[in-house]
Design an enzyme around this catalytic site. Structure first.
Site, mmCIF file in Angstrom:
data_model
loop_
_atom_site.group_PDB
_atom_site.id
_atom_site.type_symbol
_atom_site.label_atom_id
_atom_site.label_comp_id
_atom_site.label_asym_id
_atom_site.label_seq_id
_atom_site.Cartn_x
_atom_site.Cartn_y
_atom_site.Cartn_z
ATOM 1 C CE LYS A 203 -34.211 28.867 -49.769
ATOM 2 N NZ LYS A 203 -33.519 28.830 -48.489
HETATM 3 C C1 R5P Z 1 -31.568 29.789 -44.420
HETATM 4 O O1 R5P Z 1 -30.550 30.179 -43.892
HETATM 5 C C2 R5P Z 1 -31.486 28.784 -45.448
HETATM 6 O O2 R5P Z 1 -31.399 29.230 -46.762
HETATM 7 C C3 R5P Z 1 -32.479 27.662 -45.333
HETATM 8 O O3 R5P Z 1 -31.894 26.626 -46.042
HETATM 9 C C4 R5P Z 1 -33.858 27.882 -45.886
HETATM 10 O O4 R5P Z 1 -34.462 29.007 -45.370
HETATM 11 C C5 R5P Z 1 -34.750 26.658 -45.713
HETATM 12 O O5 R5P Z 1 -34.925 26.380 -44.378
HETATM 13 P P1 R5P Z 1 -36.306 26.613 -43.629
HETATM 14 O O6 R5P Z 1 -37.262 25.588 -44.194
HETATM 15 O O7 R5P Z 1 -35.995 26.386 -42.199
HETATM 16 O O8 R5P Z 1 -36.776 28.001 -43.950
#
Ligand code: R5P
Length: 291
Positions: A203
């Protein structure tokens, strides 16, 4: 013959090949065990090779984040539209009904909150991830972040070792890179290091030059959404990421902080799986939101 097929798959696999070239729809997974492939197939739709993960693990660092105050009201109604749920074990057990029948990418490390510098993250017990029936374990890797880099690399490696033992893939979560420019060079390095250390999914974040990040990473890359954007811009972000080689999104705030979260996740799904343009998806968003 079966051996020859396996050999052919192994030889054919390479950076830049499409998933279908390798005989399995998830990039880099053609030589994995049955259990790994089964779990990856629950996350990545076998028809499109892509995924829409709904991320709502923010509370483990940020507490009751805006839009996540009430998981039962804010998130549970969206679960039906997600391919995979990304959350902590605390929220999973307390707030997600066990009969939703969705794969879970379990946040499997923990550390300091926003009130303190992020450091000394630890890994949860893999047996607890098994008890949660996790389809993947998500573990942060903080490239270039001093001592935190080594701690998070050790967590990632340990998670991969344990995941390999039990057939559970690991998703390497690239940190934002506090001291570094948030650019393709940084995210390509962090993503590749996650994969080199055995992560089956990475990710990361979308940025200019993203196609190089995706092409040089031998496993599927999904993008986080980041801070809340106007809906059309968020859909453009998804579209560009998919066009540039992302295998999906792991999106949180741009869904659950939307004025219409259910409409937004369906619009994101349409971009990721059905190839809608941002304009078409935004029209879908408006239609669904106004229903
Ligand atoms: C952050 O704490 C997490 O890893 C989130 O799952 C990740 O950043 C994805 O969330 P967003 O789309 O809100 O950035």
């Amino acid at each position: 013959m079966a051996d020859m097929d396996g050999f052919k798959e192994a030889v054919n696999f390479g950076v830049g090949q499409t998933a279908s070239d390798t005989g399995f729809h998830v990039k880099g997974a053609s030589c994995m065990s049955w259990g790994m492939k089964d779990r990856l197939s629950r996350i990545f739709n076998p028809k499109t090779g892509r995924t829409v993960m709904l991320a709502f693990d923010h509370g483990f660092i940020m507490g009751p984040t805006s839009g996540l105050e009430r998981i039962d009201l804010n998130i549970v109604p969206l679960v039906q539209y997600a391919d995979c749920l990304m959350c902590t074990r605390g929220i999973l057990r307390t707030s997600i009904p066990a009969n939703v029948n969705k794969p879970v990418c379990l946040r499997s490390d923990a550390g300091s909150t926003i009130l303190t510098e992020l450091n000394r993250n630890v890994l949860i017990d893999v047996e607890d991830a098994i008890r949660c029936n996790a389809s993947a374990m998500a573990v942060m890797f903080s490239a270039g972040d001093g001592e935190q880099e080594a701690i998070t690399a050790a967590n990632l490696v340990r998670a991969v070792d344990l995941g390999n033992r039990y057939g559970i893939p690991v998703m390497g979560v690239t940190a934002v890179g506090k001291q570094m420019a948030r650019d393709a060079r940084y995210f390509a390095l962090a993503s590749r290091v996650c994969a080199e250390n055995g992560a089956s999914i990475v990710k990361t974040y979308y940025c200019d030059g993203f196609e190089k990040i995706a092409a040089s990473c031998p496993v599927p890359v999904v993008i986080a959404g980041g801070k809340k954007l106007p809906e059309l811009e968020a859909l453009e972000l998804c579209y560009k990421a998919i066009n540039d080689g992302a295998a999906g999104v792991d999106m949180g705030r741009n869904v659950f902080q939307s004025e219409s979260p259910a409409a937004m996740i369906q619009a994101v799904h349409a971009v990721v799986h059905d190839g809608l343009t941002p304009e078409q998806a935004f029209q879908l968003f408006e239609e669904l939101a106004n229903k």
